[in-house]
Design a protein around this motif. Structure first.
Motif, PDB file in Angstrom:
ATOM      1  N   THR A  21       0.711  -1.326  -0.294  1.00 20.41           N
ATOM      2  CA  THR A  21      -0.277  -0.032  -0.179  1.00 20.41           C
ATOM      3  C   THR A  21       0.958   1.403   0.276  1.00 20.41           C
ATOM      4  OG1 THR A  21      -1.651  -1.365   1.251  1.00 20.41           O
ATOM      5  CG2 THR A  21      -1.403   0.788   1.007  1.00 20.41           C
ATOM      6  N   ALA A  22       1.818   0.962   0.670  1.00 22.72           N
ATOM      7  CA  ALA A  22       2.537   2.714   0.867  1.00 22.72           C
ATOM      8  C   ALA A  22       3.638   2.479  -0.581  1.00 22.72           C
ATOM      9  CB  ALA A  22       3.972   2.334   2.076  1.00 22.72           C
ATOM     10  N   TYR A  23       4.170   1.096  -1.033  1.00 23.44           N
ATOM     11  CA  TYR A  23       4.557   1.777  -2.338  1.00 23.44           C
ATOM     12  C   TYR A  23       3.468   2.524  -3.354  1.00 23.44           C
ATOM     13  CZ  TYR A  23       6.260  -0.225  -6.776  1.00 23.44           C
ATOM     14  OH  TYR A  23       7.131  -0.201  -7.995  1.00 23.44           O
ATOM     15  N   ARG A  24       2.301   2.480  -3.486  1.00 22.68           N
ATOM     16  CA  ARG A  24       1.606   2.614  -4.261  1.00 22.68           C
ATOM     17  C   ARG A  24       0.518   3.841  -3.697  1.00 22.68           C
ATOM     18  NH1 ARG A  24      -3.341  -2.423  -4.816  1.00 22.68           N
ATOM     19  NH2 ARG A  24      -2.063  -3.450  -6.460  1.00 22.68           N
ATOM     20  N   LYS A  25       1.863   4.673  -2.829  1.00 17.45           N
ATOM     21  CA  LYS A  25       1.476   6.523  -2.496  1.00 17.45           C
ATOM     22  C   LYS A  25       0.320   6.522  -1.661  1.00 17.45           C
ATOM     23  CE  LYS A  25       5.429   7.463  -5.154  1.00 17.45           C
ATOM     24  NZ  LYS A  25       6.643   7.273  -4.841  1.00 17.45           N
ATOM     25  N   ARG A  26       0.059   5.411  -0.963  1.00 20.22           N
ATOM     26  CA  ARG A  26      -0.852   5.841   0.016  1.00 20.22           C
ATOM     27  C   ARG A  26      -0.618   5.805   1.598  1.00 20.22           C
ATOM     28  NH1 ARG A  26      -5.786   1.802  -1.077  1.00 20.22           N
ATOM     29  NH2 ARG A  26      -6.541   3.929   0.270  1.00 20.22           N
ATOM     30  N   PHE A  27       0.352   6.545   2.148  1.00 19.85           N
ATOM     31  CA  PHE A  27       0.992   6.284   3.168  1.00 19.85           C
ATOM     32  C   PHE A  27       0.040   6.130   4.332  1.00 19.85           C
ATOM     33  CE2 PHE A  27       3.679   8.633   0.071  1.00 19.85           C
ATOM     34  CZ  PHE A  27       4.866   7.360   0.164  1.00 19.85           C
ATOM     35  N   LEU A  28      -0.913   7.140   4.273  1.00 19.23           N
ATOM     36  CA  LEU A  28      -1.919   7.465   5.622  1.00 19.23           C
ATOM     37  C   LEU A  28      -2.547   5.310   5.668  1.00 19.23           C
ATOM     38  CD1 LEU A  28      -3.111   8.988   7.328  1.00 19.23           C
ATOM     39  CD2 LEU A  28      -4.970   8.980   5.912  1.00 19.23           C
ATOM     40  N   ALA A  29      -3.368   5.520   4.556  1.00 20.77           N
ATOM     41  CA  ALA A  29      -3.323   4.185   4.427  1.00 20.77           C
ATOM     42  C   ALA A  29      -2.532   2.850   5.443  1.00 20.77           C
ATOM     43  CB  ALA A  29      -4.558   3.583   3.638  1.00 20.77           C
ATOM     44  N   ALA A  30      -1.487   2.933   4.706  1.00 21.73           N
ATOM     45  CA  ALA A  30      -0.596   1.916   4.896  1.00 21.73           C
ATOM     46  C   ALA A  30      -0.034   1.763   5.988  1.00 21.73           C
ATOM     47  CB  ALA A  30       0.820   2.368   3.531  1.00 21.73           C
ATOM     48  N   ALA A  31       0.314   3.406   6.522  1.00 16.22           N
ATOM     49  CA  ALA A  31       0.183   3.476   8.463  1.00 16.22           C
ATOM     50  C   ALA A  31      -1.188   2.566   8.794  1.00 16.22           C
ATOM     51  CB  ALA A  31       0.239   4.812   8.267  1.00 16.22           C
ATOM     52  N   ARG A  32      -1.885   2.706   8.519  1.00 13.41           N
ATOM     53  CA  ARG A  32      -3.472   2.385   9.415  1.00 13.41           C
ATOM     54  C   ARG A  32      -3.259   0.705   8.965  1.00 13.41           C
ATOM     55  NH1 ARG A  32      -7.327   5.336   7.420  1.00 13.41           N
ATOM     56  NH2 ARG A  32      -6.953   7.095   8.406  1.00 13.41           N
ATOM     57  N   ILE A  33      -2.587   0.434   8.495  1.00 12.16           N
ATOM     58  CA  ILE A  33      -2.990  -1.163   8.002  1.00 12.16           C
ATOM     59  C   ILE A  33      -1.530  -1.895   9.256  1.00 12.16           C
ATOM     60  CG2 ILE A  33      -2.053  -3.100   6.369  1.00 12.16           C
ATOM     61  CD1 ILE A  33      -3.933  -1.226   4.319  1.00 12.16           C
ATOM     62  N   ALA A  34      -0.863  -1.529   8.778  1.00 13.90           N
ATOM     63  CA  ALA A  34       0.336  -1.717   9.472  1.00 13.90           C
ATOM     64  C   ALA A  34       0.347  -1.434  11.369  1.00 13.90           C
ATOM     65  CB  ALA A  34       1.900  -0.520  10.116  1.00 13.90           C
ATOM     66  N   ALA A  35      -0.230  -0.074  11.690  1.00 13.22           N
ATOM     67  CA  ALA A  35      -0.987  -0.352  13.122  1.00 13.22           C
ATOM     68  C   ALA A  35      -1.698  -1.555  13.405  1.00 13.22           C
ATOM     69  CB  ALA A  35      -1.790   0.557  13.188  1.00 13.22           C
ATOM     70  N   TYR A  36      -2.765  -2.045  12.562  1.00  7.92           N
ATOM     71  CA  TYR A  36      -3.312  -3.303  12.861  1.00  7.92           C
ATOM     72  C   TYR A  36      -2.981  -4.462  12.965  1.00  7.92           C
ATOM     73  CZ  TYR A  36      -8.068  -0.331  12.728  1.00  7.92           C
ATOM     74  OH  TYR A  36      -9.440   0.465  13.337  1.00  7.92           O
ATOM     75  N   ALA A  37      -1.519  -4.153  11.618  1.00  8.72           N
ATOM     76  CA  ALA A  37      -0.930  -5.822  11.355  1.00  8.72           C
ATOM     77  C   ALA A  37      -0.512  -5.854  12.665  1.00  8.72           C
ATOM     78  CB  ALA A  37       0.150  -5.545  10.742  1.00  8.72           C
ATOM     79  N   LEU A  38       0.271  -4.852  13.792  1.00  2.64           N
ATOM     80  CA  LEU A  38       0.799  -5.226  14.940  1.00  2.64           C
ATOM     81  C   LEU A  38       0.530  -5.431  16.284  1.00  2.64           C
ATOM     82  CD1 LEU A  38       3.322  -1.611  14.286  1.00  2.64           C
ATOM     83  CD2 LEU A  38       3.953  -4.227  13.916  1.00  2.64           C
ATOM     84  N   VAL A  39      -0.765  -5.299  16.196  1.00  2.93           N
ATOM     85  CA  VAL A  39      -2.085  -5.454  17.465  1.00  2.93           C
ATOM     86  C   VAL A  39      -1.535  -7.285  17.787  1.00  2.93           C
ATOM     87  CG1 VAL A  39      -3.624  -5.827  18.360  1.00  2.93           C
ATOM     88  CG2 VAL A  39      -3.374  -3.489  17.574  1.00  2.93           C
ATOM     89  N   PRO A  40      -1.750  -8.011  16.346  1.00  2.00           N
ATOM     90  CA  PRO A  40      -1.717  -9.455  17.345  1.00  2.00           C
ATOM     91  C   PRO A  40      -0.204  -9.501  17.741  1.00  2.00           C
ATOM     92  CG  PRO A  40      -2.849  -9.634  15.044  1.00  2.00           C
ATOM     93  CD  PRO A  40      -1.926  -7.593  15.564  1.00  2.00           C
ATOM     94  N   VAL A  41       0.745  -8.950  17.449  1.00  6.46           N
ATOM     95  CA  VAL A  41       2.407  -9.598  17.729  1.00  6.46           C
ATOM     96  C   VAL A  41       2.201  -8.537  19.110  1.00  6.46           C
ATOM     97  CG1 VAL A  41       4.611  -9.054  17.758  1.00  6.46           C
ATOM     98  CG2 VAL A  41       3.726  -9.496  15.575  1.00  6.46           C
ATOM     99  N   GLY A  42       1.808  -7.554  19.504  1.00  5.45           N
ATOM    100  CA  GLY A  42       1.576  -6.853  20.675  1.00  5.45           C
ATOM    101  C   GLY A  42       0.932  -7.444  21.277  1.00  5.45           C
ATOM    102  N   LEU A  43      -0.709  -8.507  21.595  1.00  5.69           N
ATOM    103  CA  LEU A  43      -1.080  -9.195  22.061  1.00  5.69           C
ATOM    104  C   LEU A  43      -0.049 -10.509  22.827  1.00  5.69           C
ATOM    105  CD1 LEU A  43      -4.634  -8.548  20.748  1.00  5.69           C
ATOM    106  CD2 LEU A  43      -3.647  -8.419  22.775  1.00  5.69           C
ATOM    107  N   VAL A  44       1.107 -11.237  21.860  1.00  5.89           N
ATOM    108  CA  VAL A  44       1.830 -12.026  22.172  1.00  5.89           C
ATOM    109  C   VAL A  44       2.593 -11.988  23.137  1.00  5.89           C
ATOM    110  CG1 VAL A  44       3.330 -13.712  21.104  1.00  5.89           C
ATOM    111  CG2 VAL A  44       0.870 -13.629  20.470  1.00  5.89           C
ATOM    112  N   MET A  45       3.611 -10.680  23.019  1.00  6.86           N
ATOM    113  CA  MET A  45       4.108 -10.303  23.495  1.00  6.86           C
ATOM    114  C   MET A  45       3.510  -9.451  24.707  1.00  6.86           C
ATOM    115  SD  MET A  45       6.244  -8.231  20.966  1.00  6.86           S
ATOM    116  CE  MET A  45       7.953  -8.189  21.622  1.00  6.86           C
ATOM    117  N   THR A  46       3.306  -9.402  24.798  1.00 10.12           N
ATOM    118  CA  THR A  46       2.449  -8.633  26.336  1.00 10.12           C
ATOM    119  C   THR A  46       2.006 -10.123  27.962  1.00 10.12           C
ATOM    120  OG1 THR A  46      -0.294  -8.215  25.555  1.00 10.12           O
ATOM    121  CG2 THR A  46       1.836  -6.612  25.552  1.00 10.12           C
TER     122      THR A  46
END
Length: 144
Positions: A21-46
């Motif tokens: 998504t960031a490669y397609r120059k949609r940086f705001l959407a890419a940042a939002r997708i990355a935030a959602y993608a990091l939630v499962p890893v954060g839940l595992v780590m906590t």
């Protein structure tokens, strides 16, 4: 162990989608997708995922959920009965004692002295103008 692996795979896939998504120059959407993608890893780590896995397979935890559900049903049921009866016992007792200002069923309450409309109002027009005659009278009354 399996839950942690699945959460890691979901996060990796989400971060891959964010890169595309960031490669397609949609940086705001890419940042939002990355935030959602990091939630499962954060839940595992906590440790939340491990706690949930332990809770899901524990008969004591399920019995606790059953007790909480029963408590909620009791609260909801008593609230429903209280609403149908018209309040708590103290509220009903206070309402019975405070009937001094009540009006008899067949009588109408007095509204004070009657007021008459202004004598200088315009006569009502008939036809299409009848719709606006009330508005005109109000505007004249206020001096507009």
């Amino acid at each position: 162990m399996i839950a942690e692996t699945v959460c890691s795979a979901v996060s990796a896939a989400g971060l891959g989608i964010a890169v595309v998504t960031a490669y397609r120059k949609r940086f705001l959407a890419a940042a939002r997708i990355a935030a959602y993608a990091l939630v499962p890893v954060g839940l595992v780590m906590t440790g939340v995922v491990g706690w949930l896995a332990d809770t899901a397979f524990s008969p004591t935890a399920w019995a606790g959920f059953g007790v909480l559900g029963a408590a909620w049903l009791l609260f909801a049921g008593t609230r429903t009965v209280e609403r149908r009866r018209g309040g708590t016992r103290a509220e009903r007792k206070a309402a019975r004692g405070d009937r001094s200002g009540a009006v008899a069923p067949g009588s109408a309450p007095s509204l004070g002295p009657a007021t008459r409309p202004a004598t200088g109002s315009a006569p009502r027009a008939t036809g299409a103008g009848d719709d606006f005659s009330d508005i005109e009278a109000i505007l004249k009354k206020h001096g507009i």
